[in-house]
Scaffold this active site. Structure first.
Site, PDB file in Angstrom:
ATOM      1  N   ASP A 165      54.267  47.318  30.153  1.00  0.00           N
ATOM      2  CA  ASP A 165      53.154  47.911  28.355  1.00  0.00           C
ATOM      3  C   ASP A 165      53.974  48.794  28.197  1.00  0.00           C
ATOM      4  OD1 ASP A 165      51.609  45.886  29.592  1.00  0.00           O
ATOM      5  OD2 ASP A 165      49.893  46.187  28.234  1.00  0.00           O
ATOM      6  N   GLU A 402      43.588  48.667  39.723  1.00  0.00           N
ATOM      7  CA  GLU A 402      44.640  47.749  38.770  1.00  0.00           C
ATOM      8  C   GLU A 402      45.779  48.794  38.778  1.00  0.00           C
ATOM      9  OE1 GLU A 402      44.202  48.700  35.101  1.00  0.00           O
ATOM     10  OE2 GLU A 402      45.578  47.260  34.319  1.00  0.00           O
TER      11      GLU A 402
HETATM   12  C1  GLC Z   1      47.949  45.312  30.962  1.00  0.00           C
HETATM   13  C2  GLC Z   1      49.337  45.077  32.216  1.00  0.00           C
HETATM   14  C3  GLC Z   1      50.029  43.258  31.966  1.00  0.00           C
HETATM   15  C4  GLC Z   1      48.723  42.634  32.993  1.00  0.00           C
HETATM   16  C5  GLC Z   1      47.578  42.900  32.150  1.00  0.00           C
HETATM   17  C6  GLC Z   1      46.274  41.804  32.743  1.00  0.00           C
HETATM   18  O1  GLC Z   1      48.895  44.577  29.451  1.00  0.00           O
HETATM   19  O2  GLC Z   1      49.921  45.952  31.239  1.00  0.00           O
HETATM   20  O3  GLC Z   1      50.837  43.730  32.816  1.00  0.00           O
HETATM   21  O4  GLC Z   1      49.205  41.536  32.773  1.00  0.00           O
HETATM   22  O5  GLC Z   1      47.034  43.821  31.824  1.00  0.00           O
HETATM   23  O6  GLC Z   1      46.228  42.421  33.953  1.00  0.00           O
END
Ligand code: GLC
Length: 447
Positions: A165, A402
């Site tokens: 992102d 995460e």
């Molecule tokens: C965030 C991350 C993306 C991922 C999502 C769900 O947006 O940047 O890569 O898929 O979270 O985990």
């Protein structure tokens, strides 16, 4: 100290996040099914011994597939108050409701692993036959709608589409997007530490783009021409390329004797042409000065000169030359010396490196996995092992977060996170039963 000792087991994390055939990345922060998360998580289900559940994850993701072939980045299977922007903001007419952009399609590569490593051959054959045609359409969509000029370099229309992102790569192109002209309330910063999340400046532009897609009724031609953000994203290009290679291999494996899928010769021909275009087109993104590949702002026609893990993913795609691979291998070793907990998403020497802010410096284990595969396949086993050990250190230090502060190993973002648990189960610390079953199916360990 091993953080795993007081945490839920990796399999329990998946079970906790299982909402009925689909696995949320983590409860609260991400309460729906995400595209590349679902693919990576399916590997976790496979390694936990639940092959049927792994294929179910794929099937449920494909429920979100649009008629044009696109598989969206989010499938909103249920309701949830804890996420913004939800289905009402995206305004997509589809059942189930979805977002309007995609994500790096690691799905095909994962399906190849599910198919080859699954022990229940009948299940694997039946599920492959049911899901492969949709995934072929998905890849054809990428090449058709996102590379209409046949450059070999598909474009993304949103930083979220890269899955990375707020990577520094997108700072330049995002500056050309106006901020949204409406009030909104973010949910993420109420759930995790705001210093680990993108800024308001970025969110204002993310939401502008969401509205832009809707106002233009998702029209492929209009978006290609007018979207204020159009980027040739090296990680998307690389993951798509690898996925297409794996997809073709699956089709050919099938055509060779399984008789499962009525393989569409024209589609295969077109996919092979796309592979050839990318093999050539990606060279325009190599930086001899920096020693890695770069993304490119397709509107401004400039290379985005940031050294990030995205620029190393051509190793996973197999599109780098031997000499390029060697340079990237050297770069990776020095990268790990400066930030030892996984490969930092942005090179630690970059002025934009922030070790705990999302995609500006933390390490993400599924990216590390793809990098390790790439290194191994280029004969760089030492680098592959270093990446694996650096990734194991993250889980030992913090458990199933995460992402991880690449300098200290501190866990960041959401906890009890599905893709991290899945990578532990599948790649870093597989259960003996899984390793034994791989040996029984004749699958040789990559590293
Ligand atoms: C965030 C991350 C993306 C991922 C999502 C769900 O947006 O940047 O890569 O898929 O979270 O985990």
């Amino acid at each position: 100290m091993n953080a795993k000792l007081d945490a839920l087991s990796a399999h329990d994390v998946l079970k906790l996040n299982d909402l009925g055939g689909y696995t949320v990345p983590t409860r609260g922060l991400y309460p729906f099914q995400w595209n590349w998360d679902a693919a990576i998580t399916a590997l976790g289900w496979l390694a936990a011994g639940d092959e049927a559940r792994a294929w179910r994850e794929v099937e449920r993701l494909l429920e979100g597939q649009w008629d044009n072939g696109m598989v969206p980045h989010i499938v909103f299977h249920g309701d949830a108050e804890t996420y913004f922007p939800g289905p009402e903001v995206w305004g997509v007419k589809h059942s189930p409701s979805t977002s309007a952009i995609s994500q790096p399609p690691v799905l095909a590569s994962v399906m190849k692993l599910l198919f080859e490593e699954g022990r229940d051959r009948r299940l694997a054959e039946e599920k492959l036959a049911a899901t492969l045609p949709g995934v072929i359409r998905y890849h054809l969509w990428f090449y058709r709608d996102r590379d209409p000029e046949h450059t070999g370099r598909v474009c993304s229309y949103h930083p979220w589409e890269s899955g990375m992102d707020n990577s520094p790569q997108w700072d330049g192109p995002l500056a050309g997007v106006p901020p949204v002209d409406a009030e909104y309330v973010r949910r993420d910063t109420g759930l995790v530490d705001p210093s680990e999340r993108p800024h308001k400046y970025e969110y204002d532009r993310y939401i502008y783009l969401v509205k832009f897609f809707q106002q233009n009724e998702h029209d492929a031609e209009v978006l290609y021409r007018d979207c204020p953000y159009r980027v040739e994203d090296i990680s998307l290009i690389s993951i798509l390329h690898r996925g297409t290679r794996d997809l073709i291999a699956l089709c050919e494996e099938d055509a060779a004797g399984l008789g499962l899928v009525n393989t569409n010769g024209e589609a295969l021909f077109s996919l092979k042409q796309s592979l050839a275009r990318t093999e050539e087109g990606v060279q325009a993104l190599w930086s001899d000065e920096l020693g890695c590949f770069l993304s490119r702002d397709a509107r401004a026609n400039v290379l985005l000169e940031h050294v990030t893990t995205a620029g190393i993913l051509p190793l996973f795609a197999g599109v780098a030359s031997g000499a390029q691979a060697q340079r990237m291998g050297g770069l990776l070793e020095e990268w790990l010396e400066q930030a030892p907990f996984g490969v930092a998403s942005t090179h630690p020497a970059s002025t934009r490196f922030e070790p705990k802010r999302y995609w500006r410096g933390p390490s993400w284990l599924h990216i590390n996995w793809m990098l390790a595969i790439g290194c191994e396949e280029y004969g760089m086993s030492r680098e592959a092992d270093q990446i694996k050990q650096a990734s194991q250190k993250c889980i030992e230090a913090a458990g199933y977060y995460e992402y991880f502060n690449s300098v200290t190993g501190e866990g960041c973002g959401g906890r009890d996170f599905s893709w991290t648990a899945a990578m532990d189960l599948y790649w870093l610390n597989p259960l003996e039963s899984f390793t034994a079953s791989k040996a029984a199916t004749g699958v040789v360990e990559a590293s």
